[in-house]
Structure formats: structure tokens, C-alpha cells
Design a protein around this motif. Sequence first.
Motif, PDB file in Angstrom:
ATOM      1  N   PHE A 198      33.372  -3.245  86.969  1.00  0.00           N
ATOM      2  CA  PHE A 198      32.209  -2.587  87.550  1.00  0.00           C
ATOM      3  C   PHE A 198      32.386  -1.066  87.568  1.00  0.00           C
ATOM      4  N   PHE A 199      33.596  -0.606  87.905  1.00  0.00           N
ATOM      5  CA  PHE A 199      33.848   0.833  87.954  1.00  0.00           C
ATOM      6  C   PHE A 199      33.692   1.458  86.574  1.00  0.00           C
ATOM      7  N   ILE A 200      34.280   0.815  85.557  1.00  0.00           N
ATOM      8  CA  ILE A 200      34.182   1.344  84.194  1.00  0.00           C
ATOM      9  C   ILE A 200      32.741   1.295  83.711  1.00  0.00           C
ATOM     10  N   LYS A 201      32.042   0.190  84.021  1.00  0.00           N
ATOM     11  CA  LYS A 201      30.664   0.050  83.560  1.00  0.00           C
ATOM     12  C   LYS A 201      29.751   1.067  84.236  1.00  0.00           C
ATOM     13  N   ALA A 202      29.968   1.350  85.519  1.00  0.00           N
ATOM     14  CA  ALA A 202      29.133   2.319  86.228  1.00  0.00           C
ATOM     15  C   ALA A 202      29.185   3.680  85.553  1.00  0.00           C
ATOM     16  N   LEU A 203      30.359   4.037  85.068  1.00  0.00           N
ATOM     17  CA  LEU A 203      30.506   5.316  84.366  1.00  0.00           C
ATOM     18  C   LEU A 203      30.049   5.208  82.912  1.00  0.00           C
ATOM     19  N   GLY A 204      30.441   4.126  82.253  1.00  0.00           N
ATOM     20  CA  GLY A 204      30.175   3.993  80.825  1.00  0.00           C
ATOM     21  C   GLY A 204      28.754   3.606  80.474  1.00  0.00           C
ATOM     22  N   LEU A 213      25.039  13.946  78.994  1.00  0.00           N
ATOM     23  CA  LEU A 213      25.702  15.092  79.611  1.00  0.00           C
ATOM     24  C   LEU A 213      27.222  14.977  79.587  1.00  0.00           C
ATOM     25  N   MET A 214      27.726  13.895  79.010  1.00  0.00           N
ATOM     26  CA  MET A 214      29.170  13.717  78.895  1.00  0.00           C
ATOM     27  C   MET A 214      29.689  14.418  77.649  1.00  0.00           C
ATOM     28  N   PRO A 215      30.978  14.763  77.618  1.00  0.00           N
ATOM     29  CA  PRO A 215      31.562  15.355  76.403  1.00  0.00           C
ATOM     30  C   PRO A 215      31.401  14.443  75.203  1.00  0.00           C
ATOM     31  N   GLU A 216      31.301  15.046  74.033  1.00  0.00           N
ATOM     32  CA  GLU A 216      31.057  14.297  72.803  1.00  0.00           C
ATOM     33  C   GLU A 216      32.126  13.237  72.561  1.00  0.00           C
ATOM     34  N   GLY A 217      33.392  13.577  72.851  1.00  0.00           N
ATOM     35  CA  GLY A 217      34.470  12.611  72.623  1.00  0.00           C
ATOM     36  C   GLY A 217      34.308  11.356  73.459  1.00  0.00           C
ATOM     37  N   ILE A 218      33.903  11.521  74.721  1.00  0.00           N
ATOM     38  CA  ILE A 218      33.709  10.369  75.600  1.00  0.00           C
ATOM     39  C   ILE A 218      32.521   9.537  75.129  1.00  0.00           C
ATOM     40  N   ARG A 219      31.427  10.218  74.753  1.00  0.00           N
ATOM     41  CA  ARG A 219      30.267   9.482  74.259  1.00  0.00           C
ATOM     42  C   ARG A 219      30.607   8.689  73.005  1.00  0.00           C
ATOM     43  N   SER A 220      31.397   9.291  72.133  1.00  0.00           N
ATOM     44  CA  SER A 220      31.781   8.602  70.904  1.00  0.00           C
ATOM     45  C   SER A 220      32.622   7.368  71.205  1.00  0.00           C
ATOM     46  N   ALA A 221      33.546   7.493  72.154  1.00  0.00           N
ATOM     47  CA  ALA A 221      34.388   6.349  72.520  1.00  0.00           C
ATOM     48  C   ALA A 221      33.555   5.249  73.160  1.00  0.00           C
ATOM     49  N   LEU A 222      32.616   5.614  74.023  1.00  0.00           N
ATOM     50  CA  LEU A 222      31.780   4.620  74.698  1.00  0.00           C
ATOM     51  C   LEU A 222      30.859   3.895  73.732  1.00  0.00           C
ATOM     52  N   SER A 223      30.514   4.535  72.619  1.00  0.00           N
ATOM     53  CA  SER A 223      29.611   3.905  71.656  1.00  0.00           C
ATOM     54  C   SER A 223      30.229   2.658  71.025  1.00  0.00           C
ATOM     55  N   TRP A 224      31.542   2.498  71.147  1.00  0.00           N
ATOM     56  CA  TRP A 224      32.231   1.316  70.618  1.00  0.00           C
ATOM     57  C   TRP A 224      32.370   0.217  71.664  1.00  0.00           C
ATOM     58  N   THR A 225      31.796   0.425  72.835  1.00  0.00           N
ATOM     59  CA  THR A 225      31.867  -0.555  73.917  1.00  0.00           C
ATOM     60  C   THR A 225      30.472  -1.097  74.219  1.00  0.00           C
ATOM     61  N   PRO A 226      30.376  -2.189  74.978  1.00  0.00           N
ATOM     62  CA  PRO A 226      29.041  -2.715  75.320  1.00  0.00           C
ATOM     63  C   PRO A 226      28.394  -2.000  76.496  1.00  0.00           C
ATOM     64  N   PHE A 227      29.115  -1.104  77.177  1.00  0.00           N
ATOM     65  CA  PHE A 227      28.605  -0.540  78.426  1.00  0.00           C
ATOM     66  C   PHE A 227      27.306   0.247  78.272  1.00  0.00           C
ATOM     67  N   PRO A 228      27.160   1.140  77.289  1.00  0.00           N
ATOM     68  CA  PRO A 228      25.877   1.852  77.168  1.00  0.00           C
ATOM     69  C   PRO A 228      24.693   0.924  76.916  1.00  0.00           C
ATOM     70  N   LEU A 229      24.955  -0.225  76.298  1.00  0.00           N
ATOM     71  CA  LEU A 229      23.880  -1.156  75.974  1.00  0.00           C
ATOM     72  C   LEU A 229      23.354  -1.875  77.203  1.00  0.00           C
ATOM     73  N   MET A 230      24.106  -1.817  78.313  1.00  0.00           N
ATOM     74  CA  MET A 230      23.732  -2.548  79.522  1.00  0.00           C
ATOM     75  C   MET A 230      22.797  -1.752  80.425  1.00  0.00           C
ATOM     76  N   GLN A 254      23.340  -4.744  70.627  1.00  0.00           N
ATOM     77  CA  GLN A 254      23.191  -5.681  71.739  1.00  0.00           C
ATOM     78  C   GLN A 254      23.387  -7.125  71.271  1.00  0.00           C
ATOM     79  N   ILE A 255      22.786  -7.469  70.142  1.00  0.00           N
ATOM     80  CA  ILE A 255      22.889  -8.839  69.629  1.00  0.00           C
ATOM     81  C   ILE A 255      24.331  -9.157  69.249  1.00  0.00           C
ATOM     82  N   LEU A 256      25.008  -8.210  68.599  1.00  0.00           N
ATOM     83  CA  LEU A 256      26.394  -8.449  68.186  1.00  0.00           C
ATOM     84  C   LEU A 256      27.307  -8.606  69.402  1.00  0.00           C
TER      85      LEU A 256
END
Length: 281
Positions: A198-204, A213-230, A254-256
Amino acid sequence: MNSSPRPTALSEGWAAAAATLRAYPTLLRIYWARTLEYRIQILIWILSGAVPLVMLAVWLSMAQEGPVGSFDAGTFVGYYLAAIFLRRMTGVWIVWDLNRDIRTGGLSARLLRPLHPLHYDLARTLASRPLQALLVGPPIALALYLYPGPQLDLAPVNVVRVLLATFLALLLEFFFQYAIGLTAFWTSQAVAFHEVWFFIKALGSGYVIPLALMPEGIRSALSWTPFPLMLSFPLEMLLGRLPPDRIAQGFLAQILWLAVAVSLVTLLWRLGIRRYEAFGA
């Protein structure tokens, strides 16, 4: 001699799936009635989601001196109020129930029911959405109407896309939480795992801070996780901040990820139920 064709495994599978789908309207009616019994508890859960309002106040104080990135005061208001609504539509609280049933042996009674326990949990989750929408939607709509500046893309085609993305986000949250809950077959730390999730998802997911508004590196890393899709994906679509190519990519992702989550639940259930039955629970 009987020459009638014997049912194949595929036909039996389709028949079982059809029977399960036919059961869902009844399950939804049952759990909708049960949800109404716990409306005060739901209201408490809603009021506890004050984090976006705190962050909104912080960003609004900063936006008084000018836009923050691509966000002005009106954009912040629209973002966080919409985030509160979408969070209520996609939030799931199934880990505690699974952990309790598995740890106490309550799952045994549920295994005697005609459908897989997951279907009852999913139906209960879906049935709670209309009440939450009725509790949260009107005050948020009023606030968006009264505050000057928030811009939402309410074109019919975009509303349909947002609804579909929100539904897929709910399924993602449900199945990933279900997978976490199933770890109770092996450990007593399932709830602790969820707290980390929950903590990671709240941020991600953009619930606390907009991903833009997050740094580009963090956004790029999060794009490989399901969190932004939620959350972030349907939220930014509602705000009209996504180009068509990113919308298509978001739905595909989302489907994948949903396929990954369902596969994970299937695997953990098969392994866990063997362990559960082996110990005679």
C-alpha cells in the motif's frame, strides 16, 4: 449402442464458466444488500482518505506564486479531487479477510460453496462500488463545480475510456491484493506485506504526488510497474492529459499486468490449497 458425443474438457470448461457468470447477478444483489448494512464503516474508510486533501493544501500554497510544472491551482484541485473519487472506485480491502479465513480455518466452510471463493470476494468488491460512488461522487462534483479552474475531459468517448480504465484498475488491485492475501497459506505476515504494498502503491500510483511532478528517473522506473495503471492512468485520462498513443499503451499494459496478476493468483491458490488440505485445516 449410444452414439451421442461425449462432452470434451473444453465444452465442460465453457459450461462451468457460463454457470459462474450466471451466478454473478445473484451474488451482486446479495452483496449489495450486505454493503448497505456496513455503510457507516464505508463512510469511515472514505473519511480516512485525507492524504490527498493534505497534499492539495501543500501544492495550492506553492501554486500561489505560479504554476508548478504543468500544474496550476485549478489543475491541482481537479487532480486531487478526482484522485479521491477514483481511489474509492478502485480500492480493495480483501487481504484482511483472506488472512483471517486462512489462518483460522474459516476457508474450509467457504470451500464447500458451489463457486470458487474468489468469485464471492470479487462480487462483494464490485457490489460496494455503487454505494461508494453515491457517497463520494456528489460532494466532489459540487466542489469541482464551485472551484474555478479544474478542467476535466468529459467528452462521451473519453468518459467511456475512463470507466473502462477504472474497472481494469479495480481488477488489477483486486487480483494483486488477492495474491498477497494468499501468502497467508505460508506466513503470518500477509497483512504486513500488504502495508508495504500500500505504501509503495500510494506513491507509485500518483495518489500522493502527481507522477508528472516526479523526477524523470523515478517516472521511468514506475512505468515498468503496475502502480501507475491503478490510478494515475485513468486519472490523467480524465484530466485530458494523455495523447491517444499513451492511452492505447496504457490499456495494453493494464491487460498484460492483469494477466500476470490472475496467473499469480492461480498459481498461489493451487500451491496453497494443497498445503492447506495437507494440514487438515
